[in-house]
Design a protein around this motif. Structure first.
Motif, PDB file in Angstrom:
ATOM      1  N   LYS A 166      40.543  40.540  39.526  1.00 48.77           N
ATOM      2  CA  LYS A 166      41.468  40.999  40.154  1.00 48.77           C
ATOM      3  C   LYS A 166      40.467  42.790  40.102  1.00 48.77           C
ATOM      4  CE  LYS A 166      45.722  39.369  39.566  1.00 48.77           C
ATOM      5  NZ  LYS A 166      47.405  39.566  39.015  1.00 48.77           N
ATOM      6  N   CYS A 167      39.817  43.185  38.634  1.00 46.98           N
ATOM      7  CA  CYS A 167      40.089  44.685  38.836  1.00 46.98           C
ATOM      8  C   CYS A 167      38.108  44.569  39.192  1.00 46.98           C
ATOM      9  CB  CYS A 167      39.744  45.432  37.365  1.00 46.98           C
ATOM     10  SG  CYS A 167      41.437  45.709  36.940  1.00 46.98           S
ATOM     11  N   ALA A 168      37.647  43.214  38.961  1.00 44.25           N
ATOM     12  CA  ALA A 168      36.329  43.377  39.136  1.00 44.25           C
ATOM     13  C   ALA A 168      35.391  43.381  40.391  1.00 44.25           C
ATOM     14  CB  ALA A 168      34.997  43.024  38.087  1.00 44.25           C
ATOM     15  N   PHE A 169      36.572  42.152  40.695  1.00 46.42           N
ATOM     16  CA  PHE A 169      35.814  41.187  41.938  1.00 46.42           C
ATOM     17  C   PHE A 169      37.252  41.063  43.774  1.00 46.42           C
ATOM     18  CE2 PHE A 169      34.139  39.203  39.233  1.00 46.42           C
ATOM     19  CZ  PHE A 169      32.688  39.355  38.518  1.00 46.42           C
ATOM     20  N   SER A 170      38.665  42.343  42.853  1.00 42.14           N
ATOM     21  CA  SER A 170      39.613  41.782  43.900  1.00 42.14           C
ATOM     22  C   SER A 170      40.174  40.725  44.358  1.00 42.14           C
ATOM     23  CB  SER A 170      39.598  42.283  45.068  1.00 42.14           C
ATOM     24  OG  SER A 170      39.215  43.639  45.017  1.00 42.14           O
ATOM     25  N   TYR A 171      39.521  39.543  43.379  1.00 46.75           N
ATOM     26  CA  TYR A 171      39.549  37.729  43.232  1.00 46.75           C
ATOM     27  C   TYR A 171      40.983  37.726  42.057  1.00 46.75           C
ATOM     28  CZ  TYR A 171      38.864  33.323  42.839  1.00 46.75           C
ATOM     29  OH  TYR A 171      38.271  31.487  43.246  1.00 46.75           O
ATOM     30  N   LYS A 172      41.997  36.907  42.934  1.00 45.42           N
ATOM     31  CA  LYS A 172      43.385  36.945  42.387  1.00 45.42           C
ATOM     32  C   LYS A 172      43.064  34.945  41.820  1.00 45.42           C
ATOM     33  CE  LYS A 172      46.163  39.570  45.206  1.00 45.42           C
ATOM     34  NZ  LYS A 172      47.466  39.981  46.357  1.00 45.42           N
ATOM     35  N   SER A 173      42.801  34.376  41.113  1.00 44.35           N
ATOM     36  CA  SER A 173      42.132  33.058  40.121  1.00 44.35           C
ATOM     37  C   SER A 173      43.655  32.633  40.532  1.00 44.35           C
ATOM     38  CB  SER A 173      41.739  33.617  38.622  1.00 44.35           C
ATOM     39  OG  SER A 173      42.377  34.032  37.784  1.00 44.35           O
ATOM     40  N   ASP A 174      44.912  32.763  40.060  1.00 48.95           N
ATOM     41  CA  ASP A 174      46.247  32.362  39.335  1.00 48.95           C
ATOM     42  C   ASP A 174      45.782  31.210  38.488  1.00 48.95           C
ATOM     43  OD1 ASP A 174      48.906  31.429  39.692  1.00 48.95           O
ATOM     44  OD2 ASP A 174      47.869  30.025  40.940  1.00 48.95           O
ATOM     45  N   CYS A 175      44.758  31.897  37.278  1.00 55.21           N
ATOM     46  CA  CYS A 175      44.694  31.091  36.348  1.00 55.21           C
ATOM     47  C   CYS A 175      44.992  30.943  34.951  1.00 55.21           C
ATOM     48  CB  CYS A 175      42.998  31.967  35.280  1.00 55.21           C
ATOM     49  SG  CYS A 175      43.182  33.539  35.251  1.00 55.21           S
ATOM     50  N   GLN A 176      45.705  32.072  34.929  1.00 52.98           N
ATOM     51  CA  GLN A 176      47.167  31.572  33.950  1.00 52.98           C
ATOM     52  C   GLN A 176      47.895  30.460  34.418  1.00 52.98           C
ATOM     53  OE1 GLN A 176      49.017  35.537  32.425  1.00 52.98           O
ATOM     54  NE2 GLN A 176      48.149  36.358  33.799  1.00 52.98           N
ATOM     55  N   TRP A 177      48.437  30.035  35.314  1.00 52.73           N
ATOM     56  CA  TRP A 177      48.931  28.836  35.667  1.00 52.73           C
ATOM     57  C   TRP A 177      48.240  27.863  35.699  1.00 52.73           C
ATOM     58  CZ3 TRP A 177      54.272  28.649  35.279  1.00 52.73           C
ATOM     59  CH2 TRP A 177      54.849  30.178  34.610  1.00 52.73           C
ATOM     60  N   SER A 178      46.806  28.128  36.110  1.00 50.52           N
ATOM     61  CA  SER A 178      45.852  26.266  36.680  1.00 50.52           C
ATOM     62  C   SER A 178      44.874  26.926  36.097  1.00 50.52           C
ATOM     63  CB  SER A 178      46.664  26.834  38.389  1.00 50.52           C
ATOM     64  OG  SER A 178      45.480  27.167  38.852  1.00 50.52           O
ATOM     65  N   ARG A 210      41.913  51.456  53.498  1.00 52.55           N
ATOM     66  CA  ARG A 210      43.469  51.317  52.993  1.00 52.55           C
ATOM     67  C   ARG A 210      43.068  50.606  51.769  1.00 52.55           C
ATOM     68  NH1 ARG A 210      44.974  49.415  58.067  1.00 52.55           N
ATOM     69  NH2 ARG A 210      44.900  47.825  57.529  1.00 52.55           N
ATOM     70  N   ARG A 211      41.999  49.440  51.550  1.00 49.54           N
ATOM     71  CA  ARG A 211      41.631  48.904  50.905  1.00 49.54           C
ATOM     72  C   ARG A 211      40.833  49.693  49.809  1.00 49.54           C
ATOM     73  NH1 ARG A 211      37.198  45.803  48.973  1.00 49.54           N
ATOM     74  NH2 ARG A 211      35.547  47.125  50.123  1.00 49.54           N
ATOM     75  N   LYS A 212      42.063  48.864  48.893  1.00 48.88           N
ATOM     76  CA  LYS A 212      41.096  49.542  47.408  1.00 48.88           C
ATOM     77  C   LYS A 212      40.175  49.530  46.780  1.00 48.88           C
ATOM     78  CE  LYS A 212      45.486  51.901  46.426  1.00 48.88           C
ATOM     79  NZ  LYS A 212      45.358  53.420  46.819  1.00 48.88           N
ATOM     80  N   LYS A 213      39.228  50.455  46.349  1.00 51.61           N
ATOM     81  CA  LYS A 213      37.770  49.702  45.597  1.00 51.61           C
ATOM     82  C   LYS A 213      37.586  49.644  44.273  1.00 51.61           C
ATOM     83  CE  LYS A 213      35.074  52.730  48.877  1.00 51.61           C
ATOM     84  NZ  LYS A 213      36.459  53.190  49.627  1.00 51.61           N
ATOM     85  N   ASP A 214      37.246  48.027  44.528  1.00 48.87           N
ATOM     86  CA  ASP A 214      37.003  47.495  43.262  1.00 48.87           C
ATOM     87  C   ASP A 214      35.665  48.315  42.623  1.00 48.87           C
ATOM     88  OD1 ASP A 214      35.406  45.867  44.360  1.00 48.87           O
ATOM     89  OD2 ASP A 214      36.475  43.861  43.609  1.00 48.87           O
ATOM     90  N   PHE A 215      35.489  47.408  41.078  1.00 53.57           N
ATOM     91  CA  PHE A 215      34.182  47.401  40.743  1.00 53.57           C
ATOM     92  C   PHE A 215      33.589  47.155  41.327  1.00 53.57           C
ATOM     93  CE2 PHE A 215      30.765  46.083  36.937  1.00 53.57           C
ATOM     94  CZ  PHE A 215      30.413  47.401  36.506  1.00 53.57           C
ATOM     95  N   VAL A 216      33.085  46.108  41.372  1.00 52.24           N
ATOM     96  CA  VAL A 216      32.197  45.560  42.502  1.00 52.24           C
ATOM     97  C   VAL A 216      31.955  45.928  43.521  1.00 52.24           C
ATOM     98  CG1 VAL A 216      30.438  44.048  44.170  1.00 52.24           C
ATOM     99  CG2 VAL A 216      31.194  43.449  41.737  1.00 52.24           C
TER     100      VAL A 216
END
Length: 529
Positions: free
Chosen positions: A207-219, A293-299
């Motif tokens: 989320k912090c690096a790529f604004s990517y929601k992976s859902d990796c904790q569940w799947s 409005r979009r929050k800037k991430d690491f990339v």
């Protein structure tokens, strides 16, 4: 006559071939002899130059301490013995290949870690195995190149950016806690911390690096699985001396697995960076309210960062830094969080005192989430986190080389080219530095400059660029966990009580053999006023 000529020609051709083979064999033998002679001369030279340091018993003058350095509980106990015997430093060599000075006292460590980047070199003993994965990133750079990248990356860790990351820390922690409640409701109250916390930190970093929601904790996530596999393969390679040479390693089964996982990770990073660069170009010059409005991430930040000459990072450099952010940020922080929860589980008094501090902070809120301003209002919890980092530092040692001789106290000198192995574990458990170094003390106030190194893989003269990021996440996760769960020590359900106590396992980061098991009891959160 023609038949005789044919036979004669064949004989001559075989004779010529044999002569060529003899010449090649002789040349190869000469090269091996020269290489061996140079290796032995180098070995004798380093042995003489390092004679100013005490040397533990070696099995032979040539093999030295090869095989004595163990990545296990016994290896850490061996370091304890070295610290008690030699107090500040000793020499060590692994065959005629690697000549080291092991250091475990702040007075000896400080001149080395505070040396300028211009004379500091990352040695290949540890860092070389990471290069295929992380490229020429800040972590693996030296000198002027390191300084330039450090300046370009600093904006990505500015306080204003870290404030935005806190919401992502909250979100990923909430997901982990929801998963824990679900498991407890199904009858599983004892859980292995590293598995859960590592997935949580990977989720948070995506989320912090790529604004990517992976859902990796569940799947299952292919990318996350590849990162975990790469970390395990780096550890495996380090422990096998023949695998240190690329020409051999890439032909092994482990090398082939490494290449496959590497392809998955690099492909993901490349696609994210390409899409984000295209988006930034599209929005450049437009009055896009959505972009504002979009929050800037690491990339986002490193894509637009420029040096004083107006030059930014190339796509290849951006890929390397993004991969390093994911690598250096997830495992180290997961280790720090897991061991902090473990230490608090073993010391109920300190756990309750930290919980009360968090409860008081959250009193009267309509939503129980940590905010940036809260992080400076947890002094006792922060003290316990720092003490846990001393006892169970995520990274047990770092290595450096220097382009010049380095003077140390006691008229000792580390010769140019020798490997300096800075033992963070040894320094943190040195009885000459700490009173009762193996005993947890929630009120300990002395923190030598090595005490907080959540990702101590960068030159310490400028400290770790991600240190504030890691400590912020630690505070958020520990505070919310204590607010919602009571922790007590658990045992591996497959082994039961016969498993004995926790045995530490120093790998890329400090883990535990068989896992780190805690029993979780959900608590009623504060009632809203």
């Amino acid at each position: 006559m023609s038949l005789l000529w044919a036979v004669l020609s064949q004989v001559l051709s075989w004779t010529g071939l044999c002569r060529v083979l003899v010449v090649l064999g002789t040349a190869l033998g000469a090269l091996v002899s020269v290489w061996t002679a140079r290796l032995l001369v180098r070995h004798v030279w380093f042995t003489c130059r390092l004679s100013c340091f005490s040397k533990p018993h070696a099995d032979s003058w040539l093999l030295g301490h090869l095989g004595q350095m163990q990545s296990s509980e016994e290896g850490l106990l061996q370091v304890d013995d070295l610290v008690r015997t030699y107090t500040h430093s000793c020499s060590w060599f692994l065959g005629p290949f690697y000549h080291l000075v092991r250091l475990f006292h702040p007075d000896y460590v400080k001149p080395l870690l505070m040396a300028p980047a211009s004379v500091t070199v990352k040695d290949e003993l540890i860092y070389g195995h990471l290069r295929p994965w992380l490229g020429q990133s800040l972590l693996l750079s030296n000198g002027a190149e390191w300084s330039r990248k450090r300046r370009l990356l600093t904006p990505a860790f500015h306080f204003d950016v870290l404030k935005d990351y806190v919401a992502k820390f909250n979100s990923s922690t909430d997901t982990m806690h929801d998963k824990w409640r679900h498991l407890v409701a199904k009858g599983t109250a004892t859980m292995e911390m590293f598995d859960h916390v590592t997935l949580m930190t990977l989720d948070s970093l995506l989320k912090c690096a790529f604004s990517y929601k992976s859902d990796c904790q569940w799947s299952t996530s292919e990318y996350v699985s590849a990162i975990v596999e790469l970390s395990e393969l780096v550890i495996d390679r380090r422990q096998k001396i023949l695998h240190h040479w690329d020409w051999f390693y890439w032909r092994t089964e482990q090398g082939k697995r490494f290449r496959k996982a590497l392809g998955t990770v690099h492909r993901f990073t490349r696609e994210v960076v390409q899409k984000r660069r295209a988006l930034i170009r599209q929005q450049t010059g437009t009055d896009s309210s959505a972009a504002r409005r979009r929050k800037k991430d690491f990339v986002d930040i490193i894509l637009v960062s420029k040096d004083k000459d107006g030059r930014g990072l190339t796509d290849e450099e951006i890929h390397a830094e993004a991969n390093t952010f994911m690598f250096a940020g997830h495992d180290t922080t997961a280790s720090a969080i897991s061991w902090t929860l473990y230490n608090l589980a073993r010391h109920e008094h300190y756990q309750e005192k930290c919980r009360q501090e968090v409860t008081d902070l959250m009193q009267g809120r309509d939503r129980h989430a940590m905010e940036w301003e809260d992080l400076s209002n947890l002094p006792f919890t922060t003290m316990c986190i720092r003490e846990s980092l001393r006892l169970h530092a995520p990274v047990q040692a770092v290595t450096r080389k220097y382009t010049q001789d380095m003077a140390l106290p006691g008229h000792r000198t580390v010769p140019k080219g020798a490997i300096c192995l800075v033992s963070i574990y040894g320094t943190h458990h040195n009885p000459a530095v700490w009173t009762n170094p193996h005993v947890r003390n929630g009120r300990r106030h002395i923190f030598r400059f090595l005490s907080l190194i959540p990702c101590v893989l960068a030159p310490s003269a400028q400290n770790c660029i991600g240190q504030k990021f890691a400590l912020a996440q630690l505070r958020v996760v520990v505070a919310l966990t204590l607010l919602r769960f009571r922790l007590t020590p658990g045992v591996n359900p497959e082994l039961g009580p016969r498993s004995g106590g926790v045995r530490r396992l120093p790998q890329l980061v400090l883990r535990a053999e068989g896992g780190l098991w805690l029993q979780l009891e959900p608590l009623e959160e504060l009632q809203d006023d």
